[in-house]
Design a protein around this motif. Sequence first.
Motif, PDB file in Angstrom:
ATOM      1  N   GLN A  39       1.512  -8.279  -4.105  1.00 37.33           N
ATOM      2  CA  GLN A  39       1.030  -7.102  -3.654  1.00 37.33           C
ATOM      3  C   GLN A  39       1.603  -5.038  -3.603  1.00 37.33           C
ATOM      4  O   GLN A  39       0.838  -4.332  -4.923  1.00 37.33           O
ATOM      5  CB  GLN A  39      -0.115  -7.761  -2.672  1.00 37.33           C
ATOM      6  CG  GLN A  39      -0.863  -8.300  -3.202  1.00 37.33           C
ATOM      7  CD  GLN A  39      -1.903  -8.163  -3.976  1.00 37.33           C
ATOM      8  OE1 GLN A  39      -2.742  -7.317  -3.872  1.00 37.33           O
ATOM      9  NE2 GLN A  39      -2.456  -9.703  -5.242  1.00 37.33           N
ATOM     10  N   LEU A  40       2.395  -5.594  -2.594  1.00 39.46           N
ATOM     11  CA  LEU A  40       2.987  -4.286  -2.492  1.00 39.46           C
ATOM     12  C   LEU A  40       3.833  -3.694  -3.006  1.00 39.46           C
ATOM     13  O   LEU A  40       3.130  -3.186  -4.435  1.00 39.46           O
ATOM     14  CB  LEU A  40       4.003  -4.483  -1.637  1.00 39.46           C
ATOM     15  CG  LEU A  40       4.981  -3.423  -0.669  1.00 39.46           C
ATOM     16  CD1 LEU A  40       4.115  -1.941  -0.586  1.00 39.46           C
ATOM     17  CD2 LEU A  40       6.156  -3.304   0.147  1.00 39.46           C
ATOM     18  N   GLU A  41       4.630  -4.544  -4.388  1.00 40.99           N
ATOM     19  CA  GLU A  41       4.924  -4.134  -6.077  1.00 40.99           C
ATOM     20  C   GLU A  41       3.505  -3.719  -6.901  1.00 40.99           C
ATOM     21  O   GLU A  41       3.707  -2.540  -7.279  1.00 40.99           O
ATOM     22  CB  GLU A  41       5.828  -5.137  -5.845  1.00 40.99           C
ATOM     23  CG  GLU A  41       6.971  -6.336  -5.802  1.00 40.99           C
ATOM     24  CD  GLU A  41       7.815  -6.842  -6.357  1.00 40.99           C
ATOM     25  OE1 GLU A  41       8.518  -7.101  -6.141  1.00 40.99           O
ATOM     26  OE2 GLU A  41       6.583  -7.857  -7.032  1.00 40.99           O
ATOM     27  N   VAL A  54      10.046  -3.137  -8.145  1.00 39.08           N
ATOM     28  CA  VAL A  54       9.919  -4.669  -7.294  1.00 39.08           C
ATOM     29  C   VAL A  54      10.865  -4.771  -6.455  1.00 39.08           C
ATOM     30  O   VAL A  54      12.198  -3.205  -5.964  1.00 39.08           O
ATOM     31  CB  VAL A  54      11.682  -5.388  -8.233  1.00 39.08           C
ATOM     32  CG1 VAL A  54      12.299  -6.075  -8.258  1.00 39.08           C
ATOM     33  CG2 VAL A  54      10.947  -5.588  -9.801  1.00 39.08           C
ATOM     34  N   GLY A  55      10.064  -4.864  -5.358  1.00 39.16           N
ATOM     35  CA  GLY A  55      11.073  -5.221  -4.011  1.00 39.16           C
ATOM     36  C   GLY A  55      12.388  -5.887  -3.521  1.00 39.16           C
ATOM     37  O   GLY A  55      13.274  -6.922  -3.975  1.00 39.16           O
ATOM     38  N   VAL A 240       0.522  -2.277   5.258  1.00 37.29           N
ATOM     39  CA  VAL A 240      -0.119  -1.735   6.179  1.00 37.29           C
ATOM     40  C   VAL A 240       0.115  -0.241   6.479  1.00 37.29           C
ATOM     41  O   VAL A 240      -0.917   0.683   6.096  1.00 37.29           O
ATOM     42  CB  VAL A 240      -0.252  -2.230   7.534  1.00 37.29           C
ATOM     43  CG1 VAL A 240      -0.662  -1.025   8.427  1.00 37.29           C
ATOM     44  CG2 VAL A 240      -0.479  -3.641   7.934  1.00 37.29           C
ATOM     45  N   LYS A 241       1.559   0.283   5.837  1.00 33.50           N
ATOM     46  CA  LYS A 241       1.244   1.482   5.946  1.00 33.50           C
ATOM     47  C   LYS A 241       1.380   2.322   5.201  1.00 33.50           C
ATOM     48  O   LYS A 241       1.037   3.292   4.797  1.00 33.50           O
ATOM     49  CB  LYS A 241       2.772   1.775   6.645  1.00 33.50           C
ATOM     50  CG  LYS A 241       3.382   1.029   7.730  1.00 33.50           C
ATOM     51  CD  LYS A 241       4.576   1.821   8.502  1.00 33.50           C
ATOM     52  CE  LYS A 241       4.896   1.711   9.967  1.00 33.50           C
ATOM     53  NZ  LYS A 241       5.967   2.311  10.574  1.00 33.50           N
ATOM     54  N   PHE A 242       1.327   1.801   3.663  1.00 32.04           N
ATOM     55  CA  PHE A 242       1.647   2.016   2.278  1.00 32.04           C
ATOM     56  C   PHE A 242      -0.360   3.004   2.279  1.00 32.04           C
ATOM     57  O   PHE A 242       0.054   4.406   2.013  1.00 32.04           O
ATOM     58  CB  PHE A 242       1.754   1.245   1.648  1.00 32.04           C
ATOM     59  CG  PHE A 242       1.439   1.961   0.142  1.00 32.04           C
ATOM     60  CD1 PHE A 242       1.941   2.602  -0.291  1.00 32.04           C
ATOM     61  CD2 PHE A 242       0.084   0.867  -0.155  1.00 32.04           C
ATOM     62  CE1 PHE A 242       1.676   3.179  -1.976  1.00 32.04           C
ATOM     63  CE2 PHE A 242       0.507   1.764  -1.620  1.00 32.04           C
ATOM     64  CZ  PHE A 242       0.896   2.628  -2.264  1.00 32.04           C
TER      65      PHE A 242
END
Length: 363
Positions: A39-41, A54-55, A240-242
Amino acid sequence: MIQMVDLKRQYHILKEEIDAAVQEVLEGTHFILGPNVSQLEKEIASYHGVDDAVGVGNGTDALLLALRACGIGEGDEVITTPFTFIATAEVIALLKAVPVFIDIDHATYNMDPAAIEEKISPRTKAIIPVHLFGHPVDMDAVMDIAARKDLKVIEDCAQAFGAEYKGKKVGTFGDCGCFSFFPSKNLACYGDGGMVIARDGNAGEMVRMLRNHGSRVKYYHAVLGYNSRLDELQAAVLRVKFRHIDEFNAARRKNAALYSAGLTGNSVVPPVELPGCTHVYHQYTIRTGDRDTLMDQLKQAGIASAVYYPLPLHRQEVFLAGDVSVSCPVSDECASKVLSLPMFPELTEEEIGRVCEVINNAP
């Protein structure tokens, strides 16, 4: 004590969100390449308007894997700046390629694009511009040269998440953009973490393979790769921080404006923000002729400060065996005068006023 960065303040502001996100990972027990990484990607790719993100394990690996994905290898030359953290050039050398250093712009501390062409040789394959301290490089000039000379561009955005050049996010100009999520960064986790965004889907797919032992399918390996996967717990914290990154960067910019307005003496040169650039102030870096004395006075007043970077890379022992004719006088001068002041979103106006007071009253 006014610290360079106070991580506890931000944690307490976001404590409920962060604790809940971490608890969800622990309950779900999917710790490697889990849903938070995926999800972050997607979220970071969307934020930058690119197809793929890509993490990876850290910012250094982001650069290393991006270089490999762009085909950089033994004997190739890569042009970059000596005024940066060693990781930028370290990864070039680790691939048995050759870092070629050019001098910096006096105002921004970024590479001077006017110095690029004279360093291009038949072996030159890429350029790594570094958006140092959060101020974008002149990417129009870099990309013009890269297009004419058929060079890859890998942007080092470790200190510049969210910075913009002419309305476009840094990291989206070159073939790849590389980010670090080290705890002190603008977007930061609670350990190591990094990410590569790719303009070319093939480069993104190669980075995705390289981070996971060169594998597309479990236990089947197409290339020799690495174990460099963004941790699921760190990805949960980053998500969260994003959600707050634009707010954090706006606070940094406000704090920088307070510093610049408050530093009224003639003993220091404040940082600049060139037209068309959105600086995100990972560091607020001044120049001063008597740095050691000023650092001591700040320390006596209970104020932290730091030097980024005291010795440019072309003068580091590890690179001295290379081209001894390298001359980067602006980098040398800046290394002797730069001083970074406390900078983080939660820094208060009163604290900034106190720092300015000490500096303005310095002899």
